[in-house]
Design an enzyme around this catalytic site. Structure first.
Site, PDB file in Angstrom:
ATOM      1  N   SER A 140       0.854  -1.071   0.133  1.00  0.00           N
ATOM      2  CA  SER A 140      -0.252  -0.155   0.034  1.00  0.00           C
ATOM      3  C   SER A 140       0.912   1.284   0.073  1.00  0.00           C
ATOM      4  O   SER A 140       2.067   1.264  -0.737  1.00  0.00           O
ATOM      5  CB  SER A 140      -0.819  -0.087   1.129  1.00  0.00           C
ATOM      6  OG  SER A 140      -1.884   0.981   1.344  1.00  0.00           O
ATOM      7  N   SER A 141       0.423   2.330   0.567  1.00  0.00           N
ATOM      8  CA  SER A 141       1.234   3.590   0.692  1.00  0.00           C
ATOM      9  C   SER A 141       0.625   4.236   2.080  1.00  0.00           C
ATOM     10  O   SER A 141      -0.394   4.220   2.136  1.00  0.00           O
ATOM     11  CB  SER A 141       0.949   4.314  -0.429  1.00  0.00           C
ATOM     12  OG  SER A 141       1.620   5.659  -0.141  1.00  0.00           O
ATOM     13  N   TYR A 155      -3.705   8.216  -7.258  1.00  0.00           N
ATOM     14  CA  TYR A 155      -2.678   7.064  -6.686  1.00  0.00           C
ATOM     15  C   TYR A 155      -2.976   6.701  -5.306  1.00  0.00           C
ATOM     16  O   TYR A 155      -3.210   5.755  -4.937  1.00  0.00           O
ATOM     17  CB  TYR A 155      -1.273   7.740  -6.823  1.00  0.00           C
ATOM     18  CG  TYR A 155      -0.359   6.710  -5.931  1.00  0.00           C
ATOM     19  CD1 TYR A 155       0.127   5.546  -6.463  1.00  0.00           C
ATOM     20  CD2 TYR A 155       0.316   7.319  -4.773  1.00  0.00           C
ATOM     21  CE1 TYR A 155       0.913   4.709  -5.773  1.00  0.00           C
ATOM     22  CE2 TYR A 155       0.826   6.381  -4.089  1.00  0.00           C
ATOM     23  CZ  TYR A 155       1.479   5.089  -4.611  1.00  0.00           C
ATOM     24  OH  TYR A 155       2.139   4.418  -3.760  1.00  0.00           O
ATOM     25  N   LYS A 159      -4.569   2.986  -3.289  1.00  0.00           N
ATOM     26  CA  LYS A 159      -4.047   2.380  -2.145  1.00  0.00           C
ATOM     27  C   LYS A 159      -5.060   2.129  -1.047  1.00  0.00           C
ATOM     28  O   LYS A 159      -5.128   1.074  -0.419  1.00  0.00           O
ATOM     29  CB  LYS A 159      -2.718   3.213  -1.724  1.00  0.00           C
ATOM     30  CG  LYS A 159      -1.601   3.026  -2.801  1.00  0.00           C
ATOM     31  CD  LYS A 159      -1.292   1.541  -3.178  1.00  0.00           C
ATOM     32  CE  LYS A 159       0.006   1.717  -4.045  1.00  0.00           C
ATOM     33  NZ  LYS A 159       0.552   0.247  -4.334  1.00  0.00           N
TER      34      LYS A 159
END
Length: 250
Positions: A140-141, A155, A159
């Site tokens: 993920s982020s 973006y 995630k």
């Protein structure tokens, strides 16, 4: 360490950056690693060579994600070299997106196709290959939980969707003893962040200041967490979002 001896892993986007770090670490722990790549065959083969040079086992498979039939094609390529899977790391992804006032529908669709749709159907079509007691780890982020870079909104949205997938999939696969977790890096020194870190005179210093630990992360910082979750030591963690931002969210 050999804690993963006898197990097979697949790391999507395993030829470069965080993916390469994960592939090399899992191989060092004894797993046989399928190093997936989308277009950079040379990088994937270089990763395989590096793994083999240290006594590990790996092979490369190339399938471009984000296209119709990508997941089935990936598994067909995998099946030619392996007969089952223990560890799936959904790492491949488009690492950025243009701001809201610049992004068009084609880019939006592309980033969701690669970052969300591909992992979903890789899992769907891989269920009969993934052995009981296995692991699914989605990369993920930190941006899924902070608006630190709102110019990368699409973006970050992908995630967030991937994290919901992780949460719900853990309930689906739990009866088979398969754990599912998200690992969320912050700023990591890779070619994907080169412009951010090196594009301005103070880029590196600014990125370092975001972390509570005062430095920019490296692929090994993420790979070591993935390796823990992939091992037996991570058996009681599932459905979780693991912060690997170096304290960037604190």
């Amino acid at each position: 360490m050999d804690v993963l001896t006898g197990r097979t892993a697949l790391v999507t986007g395993g030829g470069r950056g965080i993916g390469r770090g994960i592939a090399e670490r899992l191989a060092r722990d004894g797993a046989r690693v399928a190093v997936h790549y989308g277009s950079n065959e040379a990088a994937a083969k270089e990763t395989v060579t590096a793994i083999e040079a240290t006594g590990g086992s790996a092979f490369a498979i190339g399938v471009e994600l984000g296209r119709p039939g990508d997941a089935k094609a990936l598994w067909e390529a995998f099946d030619r070299q392996a007969d089952g899977l223990d560890i799936l790391v959904n790492n491949a992804g488009i690492g950025t997106s243009r701001p809201l006032d610049e992004i068009d529908e084609a880019e939006y669709d592309r980033v969701f196709a690669v970052n969300v749709k591909a992992p979903h159907f890789i899992v769907k079509h891989g269920l009969d290959r993934l052995r009981d007691g296995g692991r699914v780890i989605n990369i993920s982020s930190g941006l899924a939980r902070t608006a630190a870079m709102p110019d990368k909104m699409a973006y970050a949205m992908t995630k967030g969707a991937l994290d919901v997938f992780t949460r719900d999939l853990s309930k689906v696969l739990g009866p088979r003893g398969i754990t599912v977790n998200s690992v969320a890096p912050g700023i990591i020194d890779t070619d994907n962040t080169a412009e951010l870190l090196h594009g301005t005179e103070d880029g590196w210093a600014q990125a370092s200041a975001i972390s509570a630990l005062g430095r920019v992360g490296v692929p090994a910082d993420v790979a070591d967490v993935v390796a823990f979750l992939a091992s037996d030591d991570g058996r009681w963690i599932t459905g979780s979002w693991v912060d690997t931002t170096g304290g960037s969210l604190t």
